[in-house]
Motif scaffolding. Sequence first.
Motif, PDB file in Angstrom:
ATOM      1  N   ILE A 230       0.824  -1.197   0.000  1.00 17.96           N
ATOM      2  CA  ILE A 230       0.000   0.000   0.000  1.00 17.96           C
ATOM      3  C   ILE A 230       0.865   1.256   0.000  1.00 17.96           C
ATOM      4  N   ASN A 231       2.131   1.113   0.425  1.00 18.33           N
ATOM      5  CA  ASN A 231       3.096   2.208   0.385  1.00 18.33           C
ATOM      6  C   ASN A 231       3.890   2.095  -0.916  1.00 18.33           C
ATOM      7  N   ILE A 232       3.400   2.705  -1.967  1.00 19.41           N
ATOM      8  CA  ILE A 232       3.988   2.529  -3.292  1.00 19.41           C
ATOM      9  C   ILE A 232       5.369   3.165  -3.381  1.00 19.41           C
ATOM     10  N   GLU A 233       5.628   4.225  -2.594  1.00 19.51           N
ATOM     11  CA  GLU A 233       6.954   4.840  -2.619  1.00 19.51           C
ATOM     12  C   GLU A 233       8.014   3.855  -2.127  1.00 19.51           C
ATOM     13  N   LYS A 234       7.738   3.205  -1.003  1.00 13.67           N
ATOM     14  CA  LYS A 234       8.688   2.222  -0.474  1.00 13.67           C
ATOM     15  C   LYS A 234       8.807   1.024  -1.408  1.00 13.67           C
ATOM     16  N   ALA A 235       7.690   0.621  -2.017  1.00 15.76           N
ATOM     17  CA  ALA A 235       7.717  -0.503  -2.954  1.00 15.76           C
ATOM     18  C   ALA A 235       8.579  -0.182  -4.163  1.00 15.76           C
ATOM     19  N   ASN A 236       8.443   1.023  -4.692  1.00 12.54           N
ATOM     20  CA  ASN A 236       9.260   1.435  -5.837  1.00 12.54           C
ATOM     21  C   ASN A 236      10.735   1.456  -5.488  1.00 12.54           C
TER      22      ASN A 236
ATOM     23  N   ALA B 143      11.975  -2.113  -5.219  1.00 10.81           N
ATOM     24  CA  ALA B 143      12.037  -2.753  -6.536  1.00 10.81           C
ATOM     25  C   ALA B 143      13.284  -2.310  -7.299  1.00 10.81           C
ATOM     26  N   ARG B 144      13.598  -1.026  -7.236  1.00 13.88           N
ATOM     27  CA  ARG B 144      14.786  -0.517  -7.921  1.00 13.88           C
ATOM     28  C   ARG B 144      16.060  -1.120  -7.323  1.00 13.88           C
ATOM     29  N   THR B 145      16.095  -1.227  -6.005  1.00 13.50           N
ATOM     30  CA  THR B 145      17.269  -1.799  -5.341  1.00 13.50           C
ATOM     31  C   THR B 145      17.461  -3.261  -5.722  1.00 13.50           C
ATOM     32  N   ILE B 146      16.365  -4.011  -5.766  1.00 11.24           N
ATOM     33  CA  ILE B 146      16.444  -5.433  -6.110  1.00 11.24           C
ATOM     34  C   ILE B 146      16.937  -5.616  -7.542  1.00 11.24           C
ATOM     35  N   GLU B 147      16.431  -4.834  -8.465  1.00 12.04           N
ATOM     36  CA  GLU B 147      16.893  -4.932  -9.857  1.00 12.04           C
ATOM     37  C   GLU B 147      18.391  -4.674  -9.946  1.00 12.04           C
TER      38      GLU B 147
ATOM     39  N   VAL C 222      17.329  -9.153 -11.568  1.00 11.31           N
ATOM     40  CA  VAL C 222      16.061  -9.727 -12.019  1.00 11.31           C
ATOM     41  C   VAL C 222      15.094  -8.597 -12.365  1.00 11.31           C
ATOM     42  N   LYS C 223      13.979  -8.955 -12.983  1.00 13.32           N
ATOM     43  CA  LYS C 223      12.955  -7.967 -13.282  1.00 13.32           C
ATOM     44  C   LYS C 223      12.069  -7.774 -12.054  1.00 13.32           C
ATOM     45  N   THR C 224      11.659  -6.548 -11.811  1.00 12.43           N
ATOM     46  CA  THR C 224      10.768  -6.261 -10.690  1.00 12.43           C
ATOM     47  C   THR C 224       9.627  -5.362 -11.145  1.00 12.43           C
TER      48      THR C 224
END
Length: 274
Positions: free
Chosen positions: A45-51, A54-58, A63-65
């Motif tokens: 629900i916190n899209i800022e933290k999710a984004n 996701a960038r860090t994981i990529e 991998v794709k996120t």
Amino acid sequence: MKKQFIKLFDLSGKTAIVTGGAGILGSHFCMGLADAGANVAVVDINIEKANELARTIEKDYGVKTLAVYCDLTSEQSVKEMVDSVVSEFKTIDILHNNAAGKSSNLEAFFAPFEEYELNQWKEIMSTNLDGMFLVAKYVGKVMKQQKNGGSIIQTASIYGVLAPDNRIYEGSFYLDRQINTPAIYSASKGGVVALTKYLSTYWAKDKIRVNTITPGGVESGQNEIFKQNYSNRIPLGRMAQADEMVGALIYLASDASSYVTGQNIMIDGGLSSW
């Protein structure tokens, strides 16, 4: 003929959804799945933290996120989230139904049972159990249509299996206040275990495996009194670290557990063995 069993844990080319993916445990789960090779949809629900995650994981895992906003209390939001993942990755192979919530009103959330308000009970249930139902419903439908099976892992809690020992909360502080484990948390997490068992038999014919992981207490900013009180109840003598939950998830998500369904893996330092 030599067999290479370690490859059973390889998730390369798989697509995984993690709800609550930007949270304390969720972020470790997302990184663990990525480290095993999976492409990861970080749902929160916190899209800022999710984004950000996701960038860090990529960057770190190659991998794709995809970061996806989702309000688990809204069926339309859940449907749109699943549609977004399918649009981006084409398939869904793994669901980690992980998200849970506390109330924004901590006074109401931690109120004594005799004074607990029904609207507060319903608010927590709508995320912790209704949300699990909605996500499993829409992801399971996709997995069934794909005809390739899949793995669904749901996060419960030690207090969905055991009653809390209220003595550990004496002098304990967390979230800037005195805390407890309210009955709604136990009831909702117990429901997760029951839902897992139901779905494991319901979707077995479709080769969709459904299992639960049940974390014990994880260090996340509790005061020293709480940590000591809790650790005194644990055979291993300490609270867990967040990354100690990840191994069980990888096992259940992968072909290493191809004959495992309907199970609840307790990651509790031995608490449930007393």
